[in-house]
Structures are given as structure tokens and as C-alpha cells.
Design an enzyme around this catalytic site. Structure first.
Site, PDB file in Angstrom:
ATOM      1  N   GLY A 165     -85.358  18.123  76.681  1.00 32.36           N
ATOM      2  CA  GLY A 165     -84.345  17.177  77.112  1.00 32.36           C
ATOM      3  C   GLY A 165     -84.787  15.749  76.873  1.00 32.36           C
ATOM      4  O   GLY A 165     -85.932  15.385  77.170  1.00 32.36           O
TER       5      GLY A 165
ATOM      6  N   ALA B  31     -86.539  18.856  81.518  1.00 27.43           N
ATOM      7  CA  ALA B  31     -85.812  17.640  81.890  1.00 27.43           C
ATOM      8  C   ALA B  31     -84.385  17.741  81.355  1.00 27.43           C
ATOM      9  O   ALA B  31     -83.922  16.915  80.583  1.00 27.43           O
ATOM     10  CB  ALA B  31     -86.514  16.411  81.332  1.00 27.43           C
TER      11      ALA B  31
ATOM     12  N   ASP C 120     -75.750  10.765  94.085  1.00 30.59           N
ATOM     13  CA  ASP C 120     -75.863  11.869  93.133  1.00 30.59           C
ATOM     14  C   ASP C 120     -75.043  13.086  93.534  1.00 30.59           C
ATOM     15  O   ASP C 120     -74.477  13.768  92.681  1.00 30.59           O
ATOM     16  CB  ASP C 120     -77.328  12.295  92.981  1.00 30.59           C
ATOM     17  CG  ASP C 120     -78.172  11.250  92.274  1.00 30.59           C
ATOM     18  OD1 ASP C 120     -77.622  10.193  91.892  1.00 30.59           O
ATOM     19  OD2 ASP C 120     -79.383  11.477  92.101  1.00 30.59           O
TER      20      ASP C 120
ATOM     21  N   ALA D  56     -79.615   5.396  91.097  1.00 32.14           N
ATOM     22  CA  ALA D  56     -79.857   4.866  92.435  1.00 32.14           C
ATOM     23  C   ALA D  56     -78.949   3.683  92.747  1.00 32.14           C
ATOM     24  O   ALA D  56     -78.395   3.574  93.845  1.00 32.14           O
ATOM     25  CB  ALA D  56     -81.324   4.455  92.577  1.00 32.14           C
TER      26      ALA D  56
ATOM     27  N   HIS E 254     -85.028 -21.880  76.519  1.00 29.14           N
ATOM     28  CA  HIS E 254     -85.881 -21.626  75.355  1.00 29.14           C
ATOM     29  C   HIS E 254     -87.329 -21.976  75.698  1.00 29.14           C
ATOM     30  O   HIS E 254     -87.577 -22.983  76.348  1.00 29.14           O
ATOM     31  CB  HIS E 254     -85.414 -22.496  74.184  1.00 29.14           C
ATOM     32  CG  HIS E 254     -86.315 -22.425  72.991  1.00 29.14           C
ATOM     33  ND1 HIS E 254     -86.265 -21.379  72.089  1.00 29.14           N
ATOM     34  CD2 HIS E 254     -87.301 -23.259  72.564  1.00 29.14           C
ATOM     35  CE1 HIS E 254     -87.171 -21.578  71.149  1.00 29.14           C
ATOM     36  NE2 HIS E 254     -87.825 -22.716  71.412  1.00 29.14           N
TER      37      HIS E 254
END
Length: 481
Positions: A195, A284, A326, A334, A460
Site C-alpha cells: 500500500g 498499509a 474517522d 486528524a 524573500h
């Protein structure tokens, strides 16, 4: 002490504990039920400790390339796996204790045990089914535990766990989930990662930095399939330059276990099979919601593909019962859980102006090397929606700060609606892009147009200048390329 509350939240992960704090701020008597450890998976086994591991990997990578910065390091640079893991666990322990402090500060009762919904408005808490994982953070004695508790509003925030494929179930020894991968008792010499989502790629990146021979197997045509194809293709090339082996459009069809190794049978889309022998395999292949043993079925709570079905405010089909994070479905992140919880509790409390979350504006971050971050539509999805678009790109190789950092491999891609100037999506790969993406998230949330972004002054020298240059490029006005 009364066992009656305004709100009871089941689960103390990012969604749960943030929701509890917001509930307390709104004057609601609040309790949170936790069966294992404050902070949930994210703090103890996910977001935070993985970033600590990846930080160690980043320092090791820099040390191994010290000569590129004009530095000479005497002696051999090696990774002590025990110390690397100990640092990661220490980071989690520190934050775990911080959540306990926040609960006390906001006068939120923590009820330790396993929660079950016995009927609407009632939670029965039984013994903890698991021991506390971290000995440095034991459950305090003399606190709330087993018993029956009531609340007008109950919010389920039980999170998710690793998904297991039939026949390739993790065993804790040869086949690992992220639990074992995060606390290895030794550093394997070779590894197969099944995965290539955020979890898989982050662990692949970490173990490669540690000197492990890593092979990633992905079912889809591109790694990190949710990302823009151009970004994932760039990331793949950089990962392969670091020595990762990546096989796409393939699946692990079978795993044979040896005494201290595995042999993965990898089947490609044309039906050919190759075998890869490695010390360990990390599974995974996604996560699934923790909906079991909560009493949802008896209450008739509607679920879909392992997650609780909710409306835009966290409401389930059962009055007084809500779900966030979830366990309420993707994206399983999260920060999505936290925001979803705040929306839910503010709607409950009657806060004016609460509106459902726009999932198109939820950023995603993968902390591999190079990092990947994105928000909004990919180029392919924008085209699939029939949008007439402008696309801008800018390379790290043209940015002074990136060159000075020695991090000149990366790109930023922006996608605009040609008619309205609306920023539809932003996609990045390269150093520190997980910190840069929020600039575009804010812009999208404020409905900023390309003209406003062009007239925004970026400091910058910074990496952030590339964001503006990407916008300019979409309109044929790029300056430093």
C-alpha cells in the site's frame, strides 16, 4: 458526583478531546470516555510519533550528505533503533500528559473504560479491554470508571484501526501494522510495504533512510493515488532515486511465512507473479472505523462500509447520537476530525452561523522525503467536472531559498477556473510543502481569486515565493523562470 452530563464523548483522539474542550467552553457539562490512552491513535500511534521517526530519518539523511554543505563529519553516522524509537515514544508521552492537563483545566471528566450504548442517552462503561500501552502514562487511580452515565447528547469519536486483507492478516511478528512498524525491536534489512497511501509511503521513506531495502507494492497505477498524477509521478521518481523499489498496478496475492522472514507473491495486472523475500511486511492497505461492540446495531444506527452515516453536522439517524472523525468516514485525517467535532458541538449548543464542513477544502499531507501536500481538485478531477481551467507550475530548482537549502527538487502546481479566477486546487511536492499548503487553504476558504494572490507580497527569500510564481505561471506572468 452525578453521572448525568449534557454531553458524553466516546473516544479521546483529536476529534474527541477537541470536541470536549469546545463543549466545556460553551458551558456544557462534559465527559469523555477512553478505553486506552488520551490522544487516541493520532497522538500515540499515528500523526505525532511517525513525525518524530521521520525527523530522525531527516537528520540522518542530512548527516549522510554533509559534504554537499561543505561539512566534514568525523566517524560513522549510524542509527540506534532503540534510541530513535525511544525519542518518538517520549514525544507522544509528553503530549499525552498535555491532554490530561487540558481535561483538568476545562473541568472535563475523564471516564476510563469500554463504552457501550445501552439506549438513547445512556452509556454503560465496563472494564478497560486493553491495558494502557505506555507505562509512563498509567491510568490515574481513584477516577471515574465502570458505571452507567447519561447525557442528552452522545458523540461517538472512536476512530479507526488498520484494515486487514484476508489471508494476509498482521501477526505482530512477520506481518506488521503501523503499531509494530513504529516500535521495531530491531532494524530489518529488507521490507515489503503493501500500500502506498500516506501511511505506507511514510514508513517506506523512514525505513529507506535507515538503510533498509524497501519494496512498495501498490494496486493502483500511481503511488499516493489520491494525489494529482503529476505530483505523485514526480514523488515516485524522487523516492526511486533514494533507492526505494516501487511496483504499481500489482497486488500481494499471498504471503508465505518463514522462521524469520516472509515471501510475498506479487501479482501484476497481466497476471504474472514474482516473489519477494524480505525480513518483514508492513500492511498499509487503509483503515476501517471502530464501530463494533458499541451497541450501534441494537439502536438501529445506520452505517455504510464500516463507518457511521452522518449529516453535515455529525447527526446520525438516531436522535441525540452523533459521530465525528474517522469513524464517520473519509477523509480520515486528524484535522478533519477536530473541525468536524467543533461543527457538531456548536450546532448542538445553538451557536449561530454554523455551517457544514466543505471537504473540498481539507488539506492532505504526506511526510515522506520528499513531502507531498495538496488541497482541492486535482487537474484530472477538475477536467472531469467539466471545468475550463488554467494550470500553473513552478519548480523548486528556480527558487533561491530552495537552492540555498540544498532542496531544489520539487514543484508547486495550482489550478484555477479560467472564467472566475477561483482557486480550485493546489498541489505540492518537495521540502516543507506540508507547512506551505495552509497558505492556499486560507486563500480557498476566503474565496480568494488569482488577482488577489498575484497582488499578495510574499517575503524573500522563502520557499513560499514559489506559491505566487505558480499562480503567475497559470496566467502567463511568471517572473523568475
Amino acid at each position: 458526583m452525578s453521572n448525568a452530563y449534557d454531553v458524553i464523548i466516546i473516544g479521546s483522539g483529536p476529534g474527541g478531546y477537541v470536541t470536549a474542550i469546545r463543549a466545556a467552553q460553551l458551558g456544557l457539562k462534559t465527559a469523555i470516555v477512553e478505553r486506552e490512552h488520551l490522544g487516541g491513535i493520532c497522538l500515540n500511534w499515528g500523526c505525532i510519533p511517525t513525525k518524530a521517526l521521520l525527523r530522525s530519518a531527516e537528520i540522518l539523511d542530512h548527516a549522510n550528505h554533509a559534504k554537499a554543505y561543505g561539512l566534514t563529519l568525523n566517524g560513522t553516522i549510524t542509527a540506534d533503533v532503540k534510541e530513535v524509537v525511544a525519542r518518538s515514544r517520549g514525544v507522544s508521552a509528553r503530549l499525552n500528559g498535555g491532554i490530561g492537563f487540558l481535561m483538568k483545566k476545562n473541568k472535563i471528566d475523564v471516564i476510563w473504560g469500554e463504552a457501550k450504548l445501552s439506549k438513547p442517552g445512556e452509556v454503560v462503561v465496563g472494564k478497560m479491554s486493553k491495558p494502557v500501552v505506555e507505562p509512563q502514562n498509567p491510568v490515574p487511580k481513584g477516577v471515574l470508571g465502570e458505571g452507567t452515565y447519561t447525557a442528552k447528547h452522545i458523540i461517538v469519536a472512536t476512530g479507526a484501526r488498520p484494515r486487514a486483507l484476508p489471508g494476509i492478516e498482521p501477526d505482530g511478528k512477520l506481518i506488521w501494522t503501523y503499531f509494530e512498524a513504529m516500535k521495531p525491536d530491531f532494524m530489518p534489512k529488507s521490507l515489503v510495504v503493501m500500500g502506498s497511501g500516506a501511511i505506507g509511503i511514510e514508513f517506506a521513506s523512514f525505513y529507506r533512510s535507515m538503510g533498509v531495502d524497501v519494496t512498495v507494492v501498490e494496486l493502483m497505477a500511481n503511488i499516493m493515488p489520491v494525489e494529482d498524477v503529476e505530483i505523485s509521478t514526480f514523488a515516485r521518481k524522487q523516492l526511486e532515486k533514494r533507492g526505494l523499489k516501487i511496483i504499481t498496478e500489482a497486488k500481494v496475492s499471498k504471503v508465505e511465512k518463514g522462521a524469520n522472514s516472509i515471501t510475498a507473491h506479487v501479482e501484476t495486472k497481466d497476471g504474472k507473479i514474482q516473489t519477494i523475500t524480505a525480513d518483514r511486511l508492513i500492511s498499509a492497505v487503509g483503515v476501517q472505523g471502530n464501530i463494533e461492540n458499541l451497541g450501534l446495531e441494537a439502536l438501529g444506527v445506520k452505517t455504510d462500509r464500516g463507518c457511521i452515516v452522518i449529516d453535515g453536522y455529525g447527526k446520525t439517524n438516531v436522535p441525540g447520537l452523533y459521530a465525528i472523525g474517522d469513524v464517520a468516514g473519509p477523509p480520515m485525517l486528524a484535522h478533519k476530525a477536530e473541525h468536524e467535532g467543533v461543527i457538531c458541538i456548536e450546532k448542538i449548543a445553538g451557536v449561530p452561523g454554523v455551517h457544514p464542513m466543505d471537504k473540498a477544502k481539507i488539506p492532505g499531507c504526506t511526510y515522506c522525503n520528499p513531502q507531498v501536500a495538496s488541497v482541492g481538485l486535482t487537474e484530472a478531477k477538475a477536467k472531469a467536472e467539466g471545468r475550463d481551467i488554467r494550470v500553473g507550475r513552478y519548480s523548486f530548482a528556480a527558487n533561491g531559498k530552495a537552492i540555498a537549502l540544498g532542496e531544489d527538487q520539487g514543484m508547486i502546481k495550482t489550478i484555477f477556473d479560467k472564467k472566475t479566477g477561483e482557486l480550485l486546487g493546489a498541489h505540492m511536492v518537495g521540502a516543507e510543502v506540508t507547512e506551505l499548503i495552509q497558505g492556499f487553504v486560507v486563500a480557498m476558504n476566503l474565496e480568494t481569486t488569482e488577482e488577489e494572490l498575484m497582488h499578495t507580497i510574499f517575503p524573500h527569500p522563502t520557499l513560499s515565493e514559489m506559491m505566487k510564481e505558480s499562480v503567475l505561471d497559470a496566467y502567463g506572468r511568471v517572473l523568475n523562470a
